[in-house]
Design an enzyme around this catalytic site. Structure first.
Site, PDB file in Angstrom:
ATOM      1  N   ASN A 424       0.838  -1.194   0.000  1.00 41.53           N
ATOM      2  CA  ASN A 424       0.000   0.000   0.000  1.00 41.53           C
ATOM      3  C   ASN A 424       0.873   1.243   0.000  1.00 41.53           C
ATOM      4  OD1 ASN A 424      -2.614   1.524   0.515  1.00 41.53           O
ATOM      5  ND2 ASN A 424      -1.406   2.152   2.301  1.00 41.53           N
ATOM      6  N   GLU A 425       0.636   2.122  -0.955  1.00 37.99           N
ATOM      7  CA  GLU A 425       1.332   3.415  -1.014  1.00 37.99           C
ATOM      8  C   GLU A 425       2.846   3.236  -0.930  1.00 37.99           C
ATOM      9  OE1 GLU A 425      -0.537   5.903   1.934  1.00 37.99           O
ATOM     10  OE2 GLU A 425      -2.473   5.862   0.909  1.00 37.99           O
ATOM     11  N   ASN A 426       3.346   2.312  -1.732  1.00 35.28           N
ATOM     12  CA  ASN A 426       4.782   2.042  -1.719  1.00 35.28           C
ATOM     13  C   ASN A 426       5.593   3.093  -2.470  1.00 35.28           C
ATOM     14  OD1 ASN A 426       3.314  -0.933  -1.909  1.00 35.28           O
ATOM     15  ND2 ASN A 426       4.865  -0.756  -0.325  1.00 35.28           N
TER      16      ASN A 426
END
Length: 819
Positions: A424-426
């Site tokens: 997530n949201e890397n």
């Protein structure tokens, strides 16, 4: 030696279920807790003298599940505790199996955990969200032989557990994440007795052809066999949703190593699993080794799904619009330590709202939640906790691989799961000196390959990392139309642009914050200063309440009125997007976070449609009006006691309903029948302009769906007096029952007129015998909170005594009330 199948069946019938029922015990009571570290394990078990002031530290009695941060996660004055904590108990162990094993089964503990039997360390685990076990058999046997066991502990076994949620950049999830990384034994802990040979895991893969006419079940088993026995007999039963055995098969094994295929079945016209009819079959596996039997059951569902290339989602051959939300493990008063009943209540509320899909953000969640998704018919995206911050080194990456493996293996059988989340949201950097996109891409590919190798039957996905969007099967970009960027009217066009960029599109995370009990007569006022056409994606700093471009998250009023309009617009648009796989708004329930200290409830992400204690906000009913079939009607404003405006001014009254038509009555007078039309924004055409009279107004709606009728009614005051700026605090006790007093604070101007648009900060304090019911992270349960329409509420446990409640607001005289 070959054993008779008849003998095996007879043994299982007589003893199998009884043995299985005795195997597992939840360890909930008789625990003590210490929120600090100790000098060494001896300090947790050394003898103490009651009343001796030198007997420190002082432990407190607790019940499991338990979280370090049940209160301080939303304490407005301190950062939440991150560090070690200890638990201890004494167990009465009586294993019914000769030469059997004694296991401690952790359903989740945060975040690094060590386990001791007396002073012997027996196991450790890294990771706060996956399940794991510790075999304490040998340590228990050794301790039972000591004099200490009999003389001091009377044969009981002392067990000590150290949990630690200290900050560590080389572990996941990142501390930059928008949620608390909690500590404690916050999921259930079980003591399990198993025979010398037992089932460690059952992998039951249930599939159907595209038409759903032929079902196929493949069953593999992994054994726990520390004594290295080499043979076992077994039986597999397949039981249909009505409890009838529809197939069975015996197996004989001479090798118990690895994941072993133990049977397969074909089933004509199986009952298909779906959100409308979540039909569950039972796979029962019995294993007999020597004279001992181990029996385990798993639930499976026969279904097939497809993300069409550049198109919608199909379940069992039919298009299904995924109507989704998100969930964190977080609850008022307990933080992550949610009980069975709390989880059941939460998931039933989701189902009653019409949810058929959920993204479990941003980590593997409790097995109880997955079981509920199976039985309620809620499809699932579950993900590993690789969330924000960048990419760490070898320890970091090994932990991520192990947690991905554990998540998939432990939840493999759940028919609800269709997507494995890789991260997530890397694209969010900050934990390491170097942010290397290519290394992140390489590791994302590694995780994607791992997920497909462990489970070829499901798809992979990530949210918001554009430079990796070509790696997973399904991609979700960042679209926050009307909150972090742009206007909510730009939602459809933005989504269409993003849809064209990938083969399989899904929209996870949209919505916005709302301060429960805050309402507005002009909720869209801030939209006039927001520039359209500049994008709707969330960018660095957009979550801040200061600086940057004009946006609703910073410049809006955070009212329930605005967020209802935003949700309403999105939902009516989604009904026209025939290509859409689906979406999941963020988030079902308000939750605590360390990175939002300045929100109207400090340290709370307030994007839920229910509060942190599961109290529905008005927006809950917006979704219900679009997503459910059971007739419902809800007048907007149940939590809006006083409206305001000019005398004779017409005000809009909105009704959220899934009915065909509705008639509105105000003070006994009908204002006509309106027909529902989902594309007639707002409220699908069920809105009336009516003049409210000064003082009390009774509002009622009568709605019809076919031959069924539903009603709803509220009473609202209407204030025509104008007010100046807040000048004083007025306190009143509005409720007193069952040992709890509820206090309401009102802000008034110098003439005593209520200031109905006031958003001043209000701080409660208490002195005396009572206890302030605060640190709940709710609009009514926080000792520091922004006013909602010039008022605020809190409750006090009176404890049958006397107390004084103080109320402060910057720039205003402090006020008090005696209880």
């Amino acid at each position: 030696m070959k054993r008779s199948v008849l003998s095996l069946l007879t043994f299982i019938c007589v003893f199998g279920q009884l043995s299985y029922a005795q195997q597992k015990t939840r360890l909930t009571g008789n625990w003590e807790f210490l929120r600090q570290d100790i000098g060494g394990i001896w300090e947790a078990v050394r003898p103490v003298t009651p009343g001796n002031p030198e007997s420190v530290p002082v432990w407190q009695k607790v019940t499991l599940p338990h979280c370090f941060n049940a209160r301080d996660a939303v304490d407005p004055d301190v950062n939440y505790y991150q560090g070690p904590g200890w638990y201890r108990t004494q167990l009465d162990i009586k294993n019914p199996y000769a030469n059997g094993r004694i296991l401690l089964h952790f359903e989740g503990a945060g975040q690094k955990t060590e386990v001791y039997v007396y002073t012997t360390k027996v196991g450790a685990h890294l990771g706060g969200y996956d399940e794991w076990t510790v075999d304490i058999t040998q340590a228990v046997e050794d301790f039972k032989k000591t004099d200490v066991c009999q003389k001091r502990f009377k044969g009981r076994i002392p067990v000590e557990i150290r949990c630690d949620n200290s900050r560590d950049l080389e572990t996941i999830p990142s501390q930059l994440s928008d949620f608390n990384v909690y500590g404690g034994l916050y999921r259930y802990l079980n003591m399990v007795y198993v025979p010398a040979v037992s089932l460690d895991k059952i992998f039951a893969s249930a599939q159907t052809d595209k038409e759903g006419k032929l079902g196929e079940l493949q069953v593999k088993a992994r054994f726990y066999n520390p004594a290295n026995n080499f043979a076992a007999d077994g039986l597999i039963k397949l039981i249909d949703p009505q409890g009838k055995v529809v197939a069975n098969k015996t197996f004989q094994l001479n090798n118990l190593t690895g994941d072993i295929s133990i049977g397969s079945f074909q089933l004509k016209k199986p009952k298909l699993w779906s959100p409308i009819d979540p039909a569950l079959y039972t796979v029962e596996v019995s294993v007999k080794s020597g004279d001992q039997v181990d029996v385990q059951t798993e639930k499976v569902g026969f279904r097939n799904f497809e993300f069409a290339n550049n198109g919608p989602f199909y379940l069992n051959g039919k298009r299904l619009l995924l109507r989704g939300t998100h969930r964190h493990e977080d609850q008022a008063g307990v933080a992550e330590a949610m009980t069975d009943s709390m989880m059941h209540q939460e998931m039933q509320l989701m189902k009653d709202m019409g949810v058929n899909f959920i993204r479990l953000g941003h980590y593997q969640q409790s097995r109880i939640i997955l079981n509920l998704c199976d039985s309620l018919g809620i499809l699932v995206w579950e993900e590993e906790p690789w969330c924000r911050g960048g990419l760490g080194g070898e320890i970091y990456q090994n932990q991520a691989k192990q947690m991905m493996t554990n998540m998939i293996e432990q939840h493999f059988n759940h028919p609800a799961i269709i997507l494995w989340g890789l991260g997530n949201e890397n694209d969010w950097e900050g934990d390491f000196p170097v942010f290397d996109k290519e290394k992140i891409r390489t590791f994302m590919k590694t995780q994607n390959d791992l997920a497909h190798r462990l489970d070829p039957s499901r798809k992979t996905t990530i949210r918001r990392c554009d430079f990796c969007k070509d790696i997973p099967d399904v991609y979700s970009p960042s679209i926050w139309a009307g909150w972090y960027r742009g206007l909510f009217t730009e939602y459809k066009s933005t989504s269409e642009e993003e849809f064209k960029k990938v083969k399989h599109f899904f929209h996870a995370e949209w919505g916005g914050d709302s301060h429960a009990l805050r309402h507005s007569e002009n909720p869209d006022k801030a939209l006039s200063i927001i520039k359209a056409g500049t994008g709707t994606d969330e960018r660095l700093g957009d979550a801040s309440l200061y600086g940057g471009a004009a946006r609703a998250s910073k410049d809006g009023d955070w009212s329930e009125s605005y967020i209802c309009n935003l949700f309403d617009w999105h939902l009516k648009e989604q009904e026209t997007m025939s290509w859409l796989t689906g979406s999941a708004f963020w988030i079902f329930k308000d939750f605590s976070t360390p990175i939002r200290p300045d929100n109207p409830i400090p340290y709370m992400n307030q994007k839920g449609v229910v509060e942190r204690d599961l109290t529905p906000k008005e927006s809950y009913y917006v979704f219900q009006s679009y997503w459910t079939e059971k007739p419902m009607a809800h007048i907007y404003g149940h939590s809006w006691p006083v409206r305001w405006g000019d005398a004779g001014e017409e005000k809009m009254v909105k009704v959220y309903s899934n009915c065909d038509n509705a008639e509105l009555f105000v003070n006994g007078k009908s204002y006509g029948v309106k027909k529902r039309n989902s594309q007639d924004f707002p409220a699908a055409g069920l809105r009336w302009m009516v003049p409210l009279q000064a003082g009390s107004n009774d509002i009622k709606v009568v709605a019809h769906k076919g031959k069924q009728t539903v009603t709803d009614q509220i009473s609202q005051q209407y204030q025509t007096e104008k007010w100046g700026k807040p000048a004083k605090i007025v306190i009143e006790k509005v409720k007193d029952e069952n040992g709890e007093a509820t206090i309401q604070v009102k802000l008034q101007d110098i003439k005593g007129v209520p200031c109905l648009d006031a958003v001043n900060w209000i701080a409660f304090s208490l002195s005396g015998d009572g206890t302030l019911i605060d640190d709940l992270g709710t609009s009514r349960g926080s000792r520091k909170v922004q006013a909602y329409n010039g008022r605020a509420l809190i409750s006090v446990k009176t404890n049958n005594g006397k107390s004084v409640v103080g109320v402060q607001s910057p720039g205003l005289p402090t006020a008090f009330i005696n209880l």
